[in-house]
Write a protein that holds these residues in place. Sequence first.
Motif, short mmCIF file in Angstrom:
data_model
loop_
_atom_site.label_atom_id
_atom_site.label_comp_id
_atom_site.label_asym_id
_atom_site.label_seq_id
_atom_site.Cartn_x
_atom_site.Cartn_y
_atom_site.Cartn_z
N MET A 80 -93.97 3.66 -17.98
CA MET A 80 -95.41 3.71 -18.14
C MET A 80 -96.08 4.45 -16.99
O MET A 80 -97.04 5.21 -17.19
N LEU A 81 -95.58 4.24 -15.77
CA LEU A 81 -96.12 4.96 -14.62
C LEU A 81 -95.87 6.46 -14.74
O LEU A 81 -96.72 7.29 -14.39
N TRP A 82 -94.69 6.83 -15.23
CA TRP A 82 -94.39 8.25 -15.44
C TRP A 82 -95.36 8.85 -16.45
O TRP A 82 -95.88 9.96 -16.25
N LEU A 83 -95.61 8.12 -17.53
CA LEU A 83 -96.55 8.60 -18.54
C LEU A 83 -97.95 8.76 -17.95
O LEU A 83 -98.66 9.73 -18.25
N LEU A 84 -98.35 7.81 -17.11
CA LEU A 84 -99.68 7.89 -16.50
C LEU A 84 -99.77 9.09 -15.56
O LEU A 84 -100.80 9.77 -15.50
N ALA A 85 -98.69 9.35 -14.83
CA ALA A 85 -98.68 10.48 -13.91
C ALA A 85 -98.73 11.82 -14.65
O ALA A 85 -99.14 12.83 -14.07
N HIS A 86 -98.32 11.83 -15.92
CA HIS A 86 -98.31 13.06 -16.72
C HIS A 86 -99.33 12.99 -17.85
O HIS A 86 -99.16 13.62 -18.89
N LEU B 196 -100.91 15.87 -20.20
CA LEU B 196 -100.28 16.42 -21.40
C LEU B 196 -101.09 16.03 -22.62
O LEU B 196 -101.61 14.90 -22.72
N ALA B 197 -101.23 16.93 -23.57
CA ALA B 197 -102.07 16.69 -24.75
C ALA B 197 -101.69 15.41 -25.51
O ALA B 197 -102.57 14.63 -25.89
N PRO B 198 -100.40 15.15 -25.76
CA PRO B 198 -100.05 13.91 -26.51
C PRO B 198 -100.40 12.63 -25.76
O PRO B 198 -100.43 11.55 -26.35
N LEU B 199 -100.64 12.74 -24.45
CA LEU B 199 -100.96 11.56 -23.64
C LEU B 199 -102.44 11.49 -23.29
O LEU B 199 -102.84 10.72 -22.42
N GLY B 200 -103.25 12.28 -23.95
CA GLY B 200 -104.69 12.17 -23.79
C GLY B 200 -105.35 13.29 -23.02
O GLY B 200 -106.56 13.25 -22.81
N GLY B 201 -104.57 14.27 -22.55
CA GLY B 201 -105.17 15.39 -21.84
C GLY B 201 -105.95 14.98 -20.60
O GLY B 201 -106.93 15.63 -20.23
N GLY B 202 -105.55 13.94 -19.93
CA GLY B 202 -106.23 13.47 -18.73
C GLY B 202 -107.32 12.44 -18.98
O GLY B 202 -107.87 11.88 -18.04
N GLY B 203 -107.63 12.20 -20.26
CA GLY B 203 -108.72 11.29 -20.57
C GLY B 203 -108.43 9.84 -20.27
O GLY B 203 -109.35 9.06 -20.00
N VAL B 204 -107.15 9.45 -20.28
CA VAL B 204 -106.81 8.05 -20.05
C VAL B 204 -107.09 7.65 -18.60
O VAL B 204 -107.75 6.64 -18.34
N SER B 205 -106.63 8.46 -17.65
CA SER B 205 -106.83 8.11 -16.25
C SER B 205 -108.24 8.45 -15.76
O SER B 205 -108.69 7.92 -14.75
N ARG B 206 -108.95 9.32 -16.49
CA ARG B 206 -110.28 9.73 -16.06
C ARG B 206 -111.24 8.56 -15.96
O ARG B 206 -112.13 8.54 -15.10
N GLU B 207 -111.06 7.56 -16.80
CA GLU B 207 -111.97 6.41 -16.78
C GLU B 207 -111.91 5.69 -15.45
O GLU B 207 -112.93 5.24 -14.92
N LEU C 20 -98.28 3.02 -24.34
CA LEU C 20 -98.07 4.17 -23.47
C LEU C 20 -98.72 3.94 -22.10
O LEU C 20 -98.47 2.92 -21.47
N ASN C 21 -99.59 4.85 -21.66
CA ASN C 21 -100.17 4.76 -20.33
C ASN C 21 -101.51 4.04 -20.30
O ASN C 21 -102.08 3.81 -19.24
N VAL C 22 -102.03 3.65 -21.46
CA VAL C 22 -103.37 3.07 -21.53
C VAL C 22 -103.50 1.76 -20.74
O VAL C 22 -104.48 1.58 -20.02
N PRO C 23 -102.56 0.80 -20.84
CA PRO C 23 -102.77 -0.48 -20.14
C PRO C 23 -102.93 -0.35 -18.63
O PRO C 23 -103.64 -1.16 -18.02
N ALA D 288 -102.80 6.83 -32.82
CA ALA D 288 -104.20 7.23 -33.00
C ALA D 288 -104.84 7.60 -31.66
O ALA D 288 -105.59 8.57 -31.57
N TYR D 289 -104.56 6.81 -30.61
CA TYR D 289 -105.06 7.12 -29.28
C TYR D 289 -103.99 6.80 -28.25
O TYR D 289 -103.47 5.68 -28.25
N PRO D 290 -103.61 7.76 -27.44
CA PRO D 290 -104.24 9.07 -27.28
C PRO D 290 -103.66 10.18 -28.15
O PRO D 290 -104.20 11.28 -28.16
N GLY D 291 -102.57 9.89 -28.85
CA GLY D 291 -101.82 10.95 -29.51
C GLY D 291 -102.61 11.86 -30.44
O GLY D 291 -102.58 13.08 -30.31
#
Length: 422
Positions: A23-29, A32-43, A132-135, A352-355
Amino acid sequence: MSAFRNHRVPALAAAWLVSRALMLWLLAHDRLAPLGGGGVSREVRRLYFHWYGVLSQGAFPAGDRLWQYPPGAGPVLLAPGLLPGLTYFTAFVVCTLVADAVIAAVLTRAGLRPGRSTRGPWLWVLSLPLLLNVPLARYDVQVTAFAVVSLLTLSRRPRAAGAFAAAGALVKVWPALALIGTPPGRTARQVWTSAALTAAALLAVLAAAFSHPFDFLRQQSGRGVQIESLGGTVLGFARHAGWPGTARYQYGAMEFVGPYTGVVAACSLALTAAAFALVLLWRVRARRWTSATPYDAALTAVLLFTVTSRVISPQYMIWLLGLAAVCLTSRQTTQRPVALLILAATAVSSVAYPGMYGEVVRSTWTGCLLMLVRNGLLATAAGVSFVRLWRSGLSTATPRHQVPAGREHGTHRIPSGLRTRQ
């Protein structure tokens, strides 16, 4: 038996470490478009950090349409600042992982008790990565920790259970529902009194320490129909039938704007009220409590709250996974099929989100069908959950495996005379 237990704890710990590293690896990346294009960590990087700056000055974000949380959210968002030498984002993720580990630990401890099951901790450890990286970039894991600890301390420390539920409710309201299945009588009085006193004390402290503690009520009342809600699914399909509405970012989420959205929002609120009325009716009519009843009732209530809400954000699945895990620590739970439905809904939710969130925002056929499947699974889970809770509460038969009433894993029947005095 002790050797078997000793093998289960390292296995759970190893699974937690491996899955959280992923999960940390997914958050660090997450760019990438399938992982939200930066929108997940932006919050966290922008919005939470902005709120942290405001809260650090001794005020809640007054007039901020995105601030819709009770006063208890303030200390949670300030907590990362207590970790020295880390950026706010890194510290926030560390706090989230600590809360996650606490949930896994208390579920494991509960599952290893005699007559209990380790299905609960395994569900939590293995299901959270489905999101994925959302939690790791939302504070819903911290909120879920309050509810989980509250439920798992209920039988042994009722007053502590009430205090944890109250603290969680001041962060995000839903943990108050963890108390809906508290057994009638002395336990209920202890739990609810403790919850009320804790909530009053914490509110007094927060009101004294921060200005504008209740401004969130004004922003919360203005929320509309989020595109991922049950009502949003209806409006998404309506766009294909000619409805002229569109999706717009407001109040911290993508919401539909256009004709009849107010009607749909009002219907959602009416359904929520009806759902809570059903839960209260169950509580009045219930004649039979097992050790699993408080867990099952909490999951049912939160499921109904989630399904009928104007907003069903992806992180809401964290709540349901945590409560389902608590249910599965008990061999008497009625919610095993519900847990499977929640798992399926969680997997679809991460698609559905972020994919494929762009498809959902545009209400394409793919996006609409994803929401139909996800929300259909949740609605089915809510219906099955309530029916099974209702039947278990009205049943008069005592299963053969239950021990005598009064013990932790027994069945508690409420005499009719006593119930009339509750």
